[in-house]
Write an enzyme that holds these catalytic residues in place. Structure first.
Site, mmCIF file in Angstrom:
data_model
loop_
_atom_site.group_PDB
_atom_site.id
_atom_site.type_symbol
_atom_site.label_atom_id
_atom_site.label_comp_id
_atom_site.label_asym_id
_atom_site.label_seq_id
_atom_site.Cartn_x
_atom_site.Cartn_y
_atom_site.Cartn_z
ATOM 1 N N GLU B 283 -27.095 20.033 11.706
ATOM 2 C CA GLU B 283 -25.821 20.968 11.275
ATOM 3 C C GLU B 283 -26.218 21.768 9.969
ATOM 4 O O GLU B 283 -25.734 23.008 10.366
ATOM 5 C CB GLU B 283 -24.469 20.057 10.707
ATOM 6 C CG GLU B 283 -23.374 20.810 11.143
ATOM 7 C CD GLU B 283 -22.112 19.917 10.840
ATOM 8 O OE1 GLU B 283 -21.782 19.149 11.857
ATOM 9 O OE2 GLU B 283 -21.612 19.799 9.955
ATOM 10 N N GLU B 286 -28.319 24.418 11.625
ATOM 11 C CA GLU B 286 -27.527 25.496 12.539
ATOM 12 C C GLU B 286 -26.689 26.291 11.514
ATOM 13 O O GLU B 286 -26.860 27.498 11.775
ATOM 14 C CB GLU B 286 -26.301 24.534 13.496
ATOM 15 C CG GLU B 286 -25.756 25.135 14.576
ATOM 16 C CD GLU B 286 -24.526 24.577 15.100
ATOM 17 O OE1 GLU B 286 -24.473 23.131 14.696
ATOM 18 O OE2 GLU B 286 -23.903 24.937 15.933
ATOM 19 N N CYS B 303 -17.428 16.387 13.766
ATOM 20 C CA CYS B 303 -17.766 15.058 13.581
ATOM 21 C C CYS B 303 -16.332 14.167 13.925
ATOM 22 O O CYS B 303 -16.365 13.133 14.367
ATOM 23 C CB CYS B 303 -18.008 14.493 12.315
ATOM 24 S SG CYS B 303 -19.153 15.596 11.494
ATOM 25 N N SER B 323 -19.465 23.790 15.085
ATOM 26 C CA SER B 323 -21.091 23.267 15.131
ATOM 27 C C SER B 323 -21.104 22.736 16.580
ATOM 28 O O SER B 323 -20.088 22.321 17.136
ATOM 29 C CB SER B 323 -21.251 22.274 13.996
ATOM 30 O OG SER B 323 -22.239 21.293 14.589
ATOM 31 N N LYS B 362 -12.109 7.758 18.362
ATOM 32 C CA LYS B 362 -13.681 7.693 18.561
ATOM 33 C C LYS B 362 -13.389 7.006 20.081
ATOM 34 O O LYS B 362 -14.530 6.871 20.611
ATOM 35 C CB LYS B 362 -14.156 6.871 17.516
ATOM 36 C CG LYS B 362 -14.541 7.582 16.307
ATOM 37 C CD LYS B 362 -15.579 8.466 16.467
ATOM 38 C CE LYS B 362 -15.923 9.107 15.203
ATOM 39 N NZ LYS B 362 -16.739 10.237 15.617
ATOM 40 N N GLU B 365 -13.362 9.830 22.316
ATOM 41 C CA GLU B 365 -14.630 10.533 22.237
ATOM 42 C C GLU B 365 -15.708 9.741 23.132
ATOM 43 O O GLU B 365 -16.494 10.281 23.947
ATOM 44 C CB GLU B 365 -15.054 10.631 20.810
ATOM 45 C CG GLU B 365 -16.237 11.549 20.710
ATOM 46 C CD GLU B 365 -16.861 11.603 19.161
ATOM 47 O OE1 GLU B 365 -16.805 10.538 18.558
ATOM 48 O OE2 GLU B 365 -17.113 12.586 18.904
ATOM 49 N N GLU B 370 -18.790 14.287 28.902
ATOM 50 C CA GLU B 370 -20.243 15.257 28.654
ATOM 51 C C GLU B 370 -20.965 14.273 27.619
ATOM 52 O O GLU B 370 -22.145 14.400 27.406
ATOM 53 C CB GLU B 370 -19.996 16.431 27.932
ATOM 54 C CG GLU B 370 -19.079 16.316 26.534
ATOM 55 C CD GLU B 370 -17.419 16.538 26.982
ATOM 56 O OE1 GLU B 370 -17.211 16.177 27.947
ATOM 57 O OE2 GLU B 370 -16.950 16.675 25.995
ATOM 58 N N CYS B 507 -11.513 9.981 6.965
ATOM 59 C CA CYS B 507 -11.819 8.707 7.776
ATOM 60 C C CYS B 507 -11.178 7.723 7.028
ATOM 61 O O CYS B 507 -10.865 6.559 7.679
ATOM 62 C CB CYS B 507 -13.225 8.586 8.200
ATOM 63 S SG CYS B 507 -13.786 9.944 8.894
#
Lengths: 159, 578
Positions: B283, B286, B303, B323, B362, B365, B370, B507
């Protein structure tokens, strides 16, 4: 006659109606009322259209629609028969009248006939307790109704 | 100031104080159920719908809900008179008369606020019987289960979903006995704009909203001799797991957690923190790349899966700014099933990657289409901190007396920059530590970016990096994220980099953490635990992690390389706004 489909003209007219309100949130009920007037009922697509256009969550719109018994999410019949089940009408026998309608029209309360000719609903006090029991068909009021009057009323609204 | 008496004791409180708050000042506990005040997050659920907190006010005919009644001069309040106690019991019995009585097999057993309240009010008998709600359980979501038969209509979830998170999926529907909280048109949650942040689960007093429980699947994998099962643990888990065993909030239990997982039979016990360091490598590269090549700014962190899905629904015109980095959880899985599998000589199709996360998004996710390599998902199973508490109990481990053990190499090594990912502002701070050194070629002496820390919903700072003033912002809570993003969309605000976390405070307050029950002090202590762990690490910058260096030397070559892009980066999909 109210349209049962979400026509482009209907949407355009609804959009114009919505545009006049500055405070969108407090206009929800007015807009839904107008939408039901235009389309005959509030389909999911109509509710989504209103939600997006007014930038109000669809869940909230649906919350309002599902709260008020006036709003309907299914197509209604051309003859909307509504029987008052308020206290006065109830004690004077409106239940018997409704049962007779159910029998003769072959639909249950809350339902619409397959040919979209009739729908039968019960509602709370319409404010005409002196005429109990009261039946409202579209905008016409029938007072002191009895089970024996049912076939007469059906004949009349057909003609 | 207002003077009043509560149970005969005089008390002075500012105008606008509720009876409930005034009583608290006197250490008088008035029981509550629907009420929830998360003032730091600007959330107050004050519908006074449950009537459990009713009190007697002299001169008032009816009982008053303490949570929503402001104090008045000369008020005389009785909180535990026979009349109030009787009314509370009646209210509770009525609530319980339409609540399933299968507590023993309920996911919320011993963690349920309704159950605790029934005990507190000494409910021994429910005098009322009648119709029971018959709603269908919604199991459509990969992250949470909605069982409205257990709902007490406190509306906390609705307040959280609409006011704090502005996800706007939940609303009160229907009326009277039919009233239920649900999405538009009673759609299954999976078909809505729900982002699975789990904050509704975090505030639900009962099991009307709970996480999808993967514990049985994890045991099954661990007991399958054909599988090679490894585990990763997210930073915020170590700061909260101890609470599940009665340890004080903010107790860091990293070593005991590793020990417990090893005793379960995981072949390797690794740390998501390793992948957090890896995320920073990708990151920060980037970010510097976009700065150098006049790329799209601001760059947004990616994230947080709840935040990513929120962006996909609500700002689908801005999918080119986040990102492209996968989250640390997914990066970990992708590296484990390629680099690590080869190193250990394990067939990747037999490797099972389990994640322990403070989060329930999560779970969603990990199942994203993908997030896999040729059909093999990066991460196979996700459990929350709460589910790990259950597993430790089921395994009969005495958590308190477990020794402190280390993570395994090589995916267990991490720096202080990684552990602060678990608190709001931590990802950006970690990225800045690395980006600064890379851009300037100088050592960053003062690694603490204090302005980015803390529970405030939106934080901003300007940081000088090699002559460029970097304007950065941090938002936690999706309502705050929406506010920032709208400013960017309209061109009103300009930033170089923004960190966003879906849960208020980051979190540490994830939807999968032990329940804080409205006690924000717990969240502050969890945050502190992570920053203390950071401070005590010998290495505090991600690019100094020796195993990360090795990973690039042996495998990935360099950050943002072709292989990195293939394994560690992702793309976003446009989703419906409602």
């Amino acid at each position: 006659m109210a349209e049962t489909q979400m026509s482009a003209d209907g949407l355009k007219s609804l959009a114009r109606y919505m545009d006049q309100f500055e405070d969108k949130e407090s206009a929800i009920i007015k807009v839904l009322y107008e939408a039901q007037h235009i389309f005959g009922y509030l389909s999911n697509d109509v509710m989504l259209f209103i939600a997006e256009k007014m930038d109000i969550p669809a869940a909230k719109i649906f919350g309002v629609v599902s709260f008020y018994s006036y709003f309907t999410t299914t197509p209604r019949g051309r003859c909307q028969i509504k029987a008052c089940m308020g206290t006065a009408c109830f004690v004077r026998g409106s239940e018997k009248v409704v049962s007779e309608f159910e029998k003769q029209l072959n639909i249950k309360r809350g339902q619409t006939s397959d040919d979209l000719k009739y729908s039968l609903d019960v509602l709370r006090c319409v404010g005409a307790c002196g005429l109990a029991p009261v039946i409202v068909v579209n905008d016409k009021v029938y007072g002191k109704a009895t089970a024996a009057d049912v076939s007469k009323i059906i004949n009349e609204i057909q003609g | 100031m207002i003077n009043l008496t509560i149970n005969g004791i005089a008390v002075e409180v500012p105008e606008g104080t509720t009876i409930l708050e005034a009583a608290k000042k006197l250490d008088i506990n008035i029981p509550t159920l629907c009420h929830l005040n998360l003032h730091d997050f600007k959330m107050v659920n004050q519908g006074a719908s449950c009537r459990v907190c009713v009190v007697e006010v002299t001169g008032r005919r009816t009982l008053a809900p303490a949570c929503a009644t402001p104090v008045a001069p000369g008020m005389e309040v009785k909180t535990h008179s026979p009349r109030t106690i009787n009314a509370r019991r009646t209210v509770m019995e009525l609530i319980l008369s339409n609540h399933p009585k299968n507590c023993l097999t309920c996911p919320k057993n011993v963690n349920c606020e309704l159950q605790a309240l029934a005990a507190e009010l000494s409910i021994h008998d429910i005098r009322y019987t009648g119709e029971m709600s018959q709603h269908r359980r919604d199991t459509s979501s990969p992250a949470l289960v909605k069982d409205m038969n257990k709902c007490v209509l406190c509306r906390r979830c609705e307040t959280m979903c609409n006011q704090v998170q502005t996800v706007n999926v939940l609303s009160g529907l229907n009326r009277g006995f039919e009233t239920v909280v649900g999405p538009a048109f009673n759609m299954p949650l999976a078909d809505t704009a729900c982002v699975s942040c789990g904050q509704c689960v975090a505030v639900c007093p009962t099991a009307a909203l709970s996480e999808v429980d993967n514990v049985a699947k994890v045991w099954q994998a661990l007991n399958d001799p054909d599988k090679y099962v490894i585990v990763q643990t997210a930073p915020a888990v170590r700061a909260a797991l101890g609470e599940g065993f009665g340890l004080p909030a903010g107790t860091s239990v990293t070593g005991k957690m590793a020990a417990a997982l090893r005793r379960f039979g995981f072949k390797k016990v690794f740390d998501t923190d390793f992948a957090a360091d890896l995320t920073i490598m990708e990151e920060a590269t980037e970010l510097l790349g976009r700065l150098k090549n006049n790329g799209k700014l601001p760059i947004l962190t990616s994230c947080c899966p709840g935040w990513v899905k929120f962006l996909e629904h609500q700002f689908s015109d801005m999918l080119d700014i986040p990102s492209t980095c996968k989250s640390p959880q997914q990066m970990f899985g992708a590296i484990a099933k390629t680099y690590l599998a080869k190193k250990l000589n394990v067939d990747p199709s037999k490797m099972v990657v389990v994640s322990v996360m403070p989060c329930i998004a999560k779970k969603f996710e990990a199942g994203r289409a993908e997030m896999n390599q040729e059909g093999n998902p990066d991460v196979d199973l996700v459990i929350s901190t709460r589910e790990l508490v259950k597993m430790i109990r089921e395994a009969g481990l005495n958590f308190d007396t477990l020794p402190d053990e280390d993570f395994d190499d090589p995916l267990g090594e991490s720096t202080g920059a990684a552990v602060i990912f678990g608190a709001s502002g931590g990802v950006l701070e970690a990225a800045l530590r690395t980006a600064y050194e890379w851009a300037t070629g100088k050592t960053l002496e003062k690694v603490d970016f204090v302005a980015l820390r803390g529970l405030q919903g939106i934080k901003e700072a300007e940081i000088d990096v090699a002559g460029t003033k970097l304007k950065v912002a941090v938002a936690s809570g999706l309502g705050n994220a929406r506010h920032l993003l709208e400013g960017i969309r309209s061109g009103k605000s300009q930033y170089h980099a923004i960190e966003i976390m879906a849960c208020p405070g980051g979190c540490i307050d994830g939807g999968g953490q032990p329940f804080h029950r409205g006690d924000i002090e717990i969240l502050k202590k969890r945050t502190q635990a992570l920053f203390t762990e950071d401070q005590n690490k010998p290495l505090r910058k991600s690019h100094e992690n020796p195993h990360i260096k090795k990973l690039y030397a042996e495998f990935l070559k360099e950050p943002n390389s072709e292989l990195s892009h293939h394994l560690l980066h992702t793309k976003y999909v446009k989703r419906q706004k409602m």
